[in-house]
Scaffold this motif. Structure first.
Motif, short mmCIF file in Angstrom:
data_model
loop_
_atom_site.label_atom_id
_atom_site.label_comp_id
_atom_site.label_asym_id
_atom_site.label_seq_id
_atom_site.Cartn_x
_atom_site.Cartn_y
_atom_site.Cartn_z
N GLY A 1 0.62 -1.23 0.12
CA GLY A 1 -0.07 0.10 -0.05
C GLY A 1 0.88 1.39 -0.01
O GLY A 1 0.68 2.13 -0.94
N LEU A 2 1.84 1.36 0.91
CA LEU A 2 2.72 2.39 1.01
C LEU A 2 3.52 2.62 -0.21
O LEU A 2 3.66 3.85 -0.67
N PHE A 3 4.18 1.75 -0.60
CA PHE A 3 5.10 1.87 -1.79
C PHE A 3 4.44 2.22 -3.02
O PHE A 3 4.86 2.85 -3.84
N THR A 4 2.97 1.75 -3.02
CA THR A 4 2.30 2.22 -4.45
C THR A 4 2.22 3.71 -4.24
O THR A 4 2.08 4.47 -5.21
N ILE A 5 1.60 4.37 -2.90
CA ILE A 5 1.67 5.92 -2.92
C ILE A 5 2.88 6.36 -2.86
O ILE A 5 3.07 7.41 -3.77
N GLY A 6 3.87 5.90 -2.47
CA GLY A 6 5.43 6.44 -2.51
C GLY A 6 5.90 6.36 -4.11
O GLY A 6 6.28 7.20 -4.63
N PHE B 1 7.81 7.68 2.37
CA PHE B 1 6.72 6.77 1.80
C PHE B 1 7.56 5.56 0.97
O PHE B 1 7.22 4.31 1.48
N VAL B 2 8.43 5.82 0.16
CA VAL B 2 9.42 4.76 -0.39
C VAL B 2 10.09 4.17 0.80
O VAL B 2 10.47 3.08 0.56
#
Lengths: 557, 347
Positions: A370-375, A403-404
């Motif tokens: 989830g977070l990497f997608t946003i990052g 985020f990444v």
């Protein structure tokens, strides 16, 4: 079929209720046996301890930064002190935590075992890498104790060469030395992966964790020397005024930016690629499925590594580079985003038709995705030329790379640590507490960094000690989130330490995973394998595992 | 954009009121915001898609419901889909972003020029009419304004979030940025490149004024001398006029008409004479010897401040174009209007 599967998962623990009598931890005794070891697993543990130590120092600085930003006024510390805080936070977290974290701990521990080898190709160089890392760490702490350094982790010239009286050279030395640690680790991995694979372990039978570390190693070996050169030039310019970066002597201040980002952009992939490897292993294991499109995932790592070298100028779109070179670098940046998208969807589709369980590593892996997608997607904002003008150098950047790096990389690291903890220590961590920690981390993380995207679009510049009062509400939210996040990080530290003594005995293969590392005892013997295994199956072959478990009576250790 | 203007206005007003969105105060801002909303939409859709896949598969294929996994090799068709679709979207973003970049960084030819010098830790603005400001910038609305910027020490970066523009300010080289303010008001100027101790105090305010108010402001805050006049004085006091006298027998080339022209250098190469070239020719004359002249000009490195260089460049500019007329027009109330150059041609 269903019945078979259930029996496999509930298989009685073959290793009884005690740890194996002989393993790499109790093989030799005394501090010296650790400090002079050539065993890749012990070196991995040395790294794990030192990296954790630096993570908490870097984290303490993050806490101080967030505390200062609670109010718009510069009221907690003086501005020089604040500048030193974010510089130390950056240097420690990047060079002493993110770059070495997965490769030097999990990679060191697992790569030889995953390949069916008894050690890395160069065990002594591996130990030297750790000493170089520690020397780098010592210089960093020296810079800190002597009074700090306030260049920012990017060492921008001419600020770092002509306008600061802090301990720039000490900090530069730290990074120079730590850089060699990473070069040697990369070299060791590349040679090991090429030369030390067990019979039958072909390139396309290697676990994806090995592939991603291989790609990261290429970046370490080719990229880090350029950082070393840039750092040496800064030191020379500062000491002797040679003038390569000084316009009044005919030098070019932008040259430093080119050299620095030529390393530091690929460095992002040095940090994230090994983490992606962890995610592949975890998702496959807990959905009991071969990774969807194994070859695409393997090659996307290599593609990221190669493309990663040709995007550095996207850090300089507003610096007066030629419009046309900006076009080229923006286009290449868009291309590098594609392999990351491929990975995300391949992982998601690995779940399809799987038999999914939600152990702690899986929760962290979901968090990662989830977070990497946003990052990743917010990275596209910054790769887009016109948008970059408004967003760069603001909190949007801060939010994006956290985020990444934190949402992605650190989540992957925690997933990996929980996943292989039973293998490394022979004991389980407490399951419900660890799930709680994963959830707290996820919530805390989003609360900390989502407001920063908004702050960035509103225009709040990064590295600001004080800020206009209209930004306060979002900053307060962010600081509150950081507090929650801090708890999320402290919890694993505590319960993992607790589990060393009180954790349940894990057994050889608590997750019923396919990797070679799970087919040996936990914790492993110093030589990993009594006999070098012959590999006759693919990396995520759960049918092979089922077959093996049914027909073989394993007696190891 | 294909969104109804009324709806767009409503959306922007609502976002402004919610304090989650910066004001739109330049002609560029709506373009930047349109791309921003597109990217935001892309992100939200992407995250929802990934989230839905994870959640959906987790529910459908959890172990209790689906005890035995079915091994799947992969699917070229699916993989091609999620390679090509993101690639397509990213290429759209690339082209859109590139168009915006060129719009933001290519000034219109009729832009008025203001110089900005960045130094630890202040912004100094120099208007052609001689008005000086520190950490403040007064501009008229409805007129394109170009900033020609240079740093006296370290990297700085000039940013006006409400205008959606930003550009690095670099030692030793001129960079430019332009904008056209649309709403009277005051907006933040930030230094966004970390520049040492008081980085966060290097902030200022840009005041956008209606043309009438702007005229009033220029009138009230003039120092009496235009930049070119200052340059003319400097030119004389540094002894430049003894070589660059303009006569045929002079030791240095005639500077009249040189700005904006192509100049033949001693090495045989040709250069375009612009602000950056003139600045460099004053500081490193041996690198830029005009064809037909001896390399005898001394360097003025360390003898002239960045402000002085700006004055000199402005003076050389007036030796050719009607630039001076333009600036006299903007500062027409100045009681010491610059003398016109004879033989001037209107473009």
């Amino acid at each position: 079929m269903s019945a078979t599967s259930t029996t496999i998962l509930n298989l009685p623990d073959q290793s009884t209720a005690t740890l194996p009598k002989k393993n790499y931890i109790n093989n030799e005794h005394g501090l010296l046996s650790w400090l002079l070891t050539g065993d890749h697993k012990r070196i991995a543990i040395l790294y794990l301890i030192s990296i954790t130590f630096f993570f908490f120092i870097g984290g303490a600085f993050a806490g101080l930064i967030r505390l200062e930003l609670l109010t718009p006024q510069p009221d907690l510390v003086a501005s020089d002190t604040y500048n030193k805080f974010f510089t130390m936070h950056g240097i420690i977290m990047i060079f002493l935590f993110l770059v070495p974290s997965v490769p030097a701990t999990l990679g060191n521990f697992l790569i030889p075992i995953m390949l069916g080898a008894k050690d890395l190709a160069f065990p002594k160089i591996n130990l030297l890498s750790w000493y170089l890392y520690m020397a780098g760490g010592t210089f960093t702490l020296a810079a800190l104790v002597l009074g700090g350094v306030d260049t920012g982790w990017t060492f921008t010239t001419p600020l770092s060469t002509h306008y600061l009286n802090t301990h720039v050279i000490t900090a530069a030395t730290a990074i120079f030395i730590a850089g060699f640690s990473s070069i040697f680790t990369g070299l060791n991995f590349i040679v090991t992966i090429h030369r030390m694979r067990a019979p039958g372990m072909t390139w396309f039978r290697m676990p994806l964790f090995v592939w991603s570390n291989y790609a990261a190693s290429i970046l370490m070996v080719l990229g880090t020397p350029v950082l070393a050169i840039a750092i040496v030039l800064v030191a020379l310019e500062r000491t002797f005024g040679i003038g390569v970066f000084d316009p009044t002597k005919g030098g070019d201040p932008l040259l430093f930016q080119h050299l620095f980002w030529f390393y530091s952009h690929p460095a992002v992939y040095i940090m994230i690629l090994p983490g992606m490897g962890v995610i592949s292993e975890v998702i496959s294991t807990f959905s009991r499925k071969r990774v969807f499109g194994y070859t695409a995932v393997a090659f996307s790592s290599v593609a990221i590594a190669l493309f990663g070298f040709f995007v550095w100028e996207h850090h300089m779109f507003i610096m007066g580079v030629s419009n046309y070179s900006a076009l080229v670098f923006s286009l290449l940046t868009m291309l590098v985003a594609v392999p990351s998208a491929i990975k995300i969807f391949n992982w998601a589709f690995t779940l399809q038709q799987g038999s999914i369980t939600f152990e702690t590593p899986m929760l962290y892996a979901f968090g990662f995705m989830g977070l990497f997608t946003i990052g990743g997607l917010t990275g596209v904002f910054l790769g887009s030329l016109g948008m970059d003008i408004h967003l760069t150098e603001t909190y949007f950047i801060v939010a994006h790379f956290h985020f990444v790096m934190v949402g992605g990389m650190l989540m992957a690291f925690l997933a990996g640590i929980h996943f292989w903890w039973p293998k490394m220590t022979g004991r389980m961590y407490p399951e419900s507490l660890s799930k709680l920690a994963a959830v707290i981390t996820f919530i805390g993380f989003n609360l900390t960094f989502l407001p920063q995207f908004i702050l960035g679009y509103l225009g709040m510049p990064r590295r600001y000690h004080a800020y206009p009062p209209e930004y306060q509400v979002l900053n307060v939210l962010s600081t509150a989130g950081a507090t929650v996040l801090g708890v999320g990080y402290l919890l694993p530290m505590l319960y993992l330490a607790w589990s060393l003594k009180y954790g349940a005995i894990a057994g050889n293969n608590p997750w019923q995973a396919t990797g070679l590392e799970w087919q040996i005892q936990s914790p492993p013997l110093t030589e990993n394998f009594i006999e070098i295994p012959i590999v006759d199956h693919e990396a995520y072959d759960y049918e092979w595992l089922e077959h093996k478990t049914k027909h073989e009576v394993t007696t190891v250790g | 954009m294909h969104i109804s203007p009324v709806l767009w206005q409503f959306l922007v007003k609502w976002l402004n009121a919610s304090a989650l969105f910066p004001r739109e105060a330049s002609t560029i801002a709506p373009y930047a915001d349109a791309l921003y909303f597109f990217l935001l939409l892309m992100t939200v859709v992407g995250v929802i898609l990934v989230g839905a896949l994870l959640f959906g598969f987790s529910v459908m294929y959890r172990k209790e419901k689906h005890p035995v996994a079915t091994q799947i090799e992969g699917s070229t068709l699916l993989e091609a889909t999620w390679t090509i679709i993101p690639l397509g979207i990213f290429l759209v973003v690339f082209v859109w972003g590139a168009l915006l970049y060129f719009r933001i960084y290519n000034p219109p030819t009729n832009a008025m020029n203001i110089y900005v010098v960045g130094k630890q830790w202040m912004w100094k603005a120099e208007h052609p009419g001689g008005q000086h400001e520190i950490n403040a910038l007064h501009v008229p609305i409805g007129k394109p304004v170009q900033l020609t910027m240079i740093s006296q020490d370290v990297f700085h970066s000039f940013s006006i979030p409400d205008f959606r523009v930003k550009r690095e300010v670099i030692p030793g080289r001129y960079t430019t940025v332009w904008f056209q303010a649309t709403e009277p008001g005051t907006y933040h100027i930030f230094c966004t490149q970390y520049c040492g101790t008081n980085h966060s105090q290097m902030i200022g305010e840009v005041t956008a004024l209606s043309p009438e108010d702007y005229q009033k402001w220029t009138q009230e805050s003039t120092s009496g001398m235009s930049l070119a006049q200052n340059g003319e004085r400097l030119f004389a006091s540094m002894g430049c006029n003894s070589c660059h006298s303009g006569s045929a027998a002079a030791r240095g080339p005639n500077l009249a008409g040189v700005y904006g022209s192509k100049l033949q250098l001693a090495g045989g190469s040709e250069v375009l004479v612009n602000d950056a070239y003139l600045r460099d020719a004053i500081l490193n004359p041996s690198q830029h010897v005009t064809a037909g002249y001896a390399p005898i000009m001394p360097t003025y490195q360390g003898q002239i401040s960045e402000e002085g260089l700006i004055d000199l460049v402005e003076y050389v500019k007036t030796l050719q174009t009607n630039y001076r007329v333009q600036q006299t027009l903007t500062t027409s109330q100045s009681d010491q209007a610059a003398p016109t150059t004879p033989g001037m041609v209107k473009p």
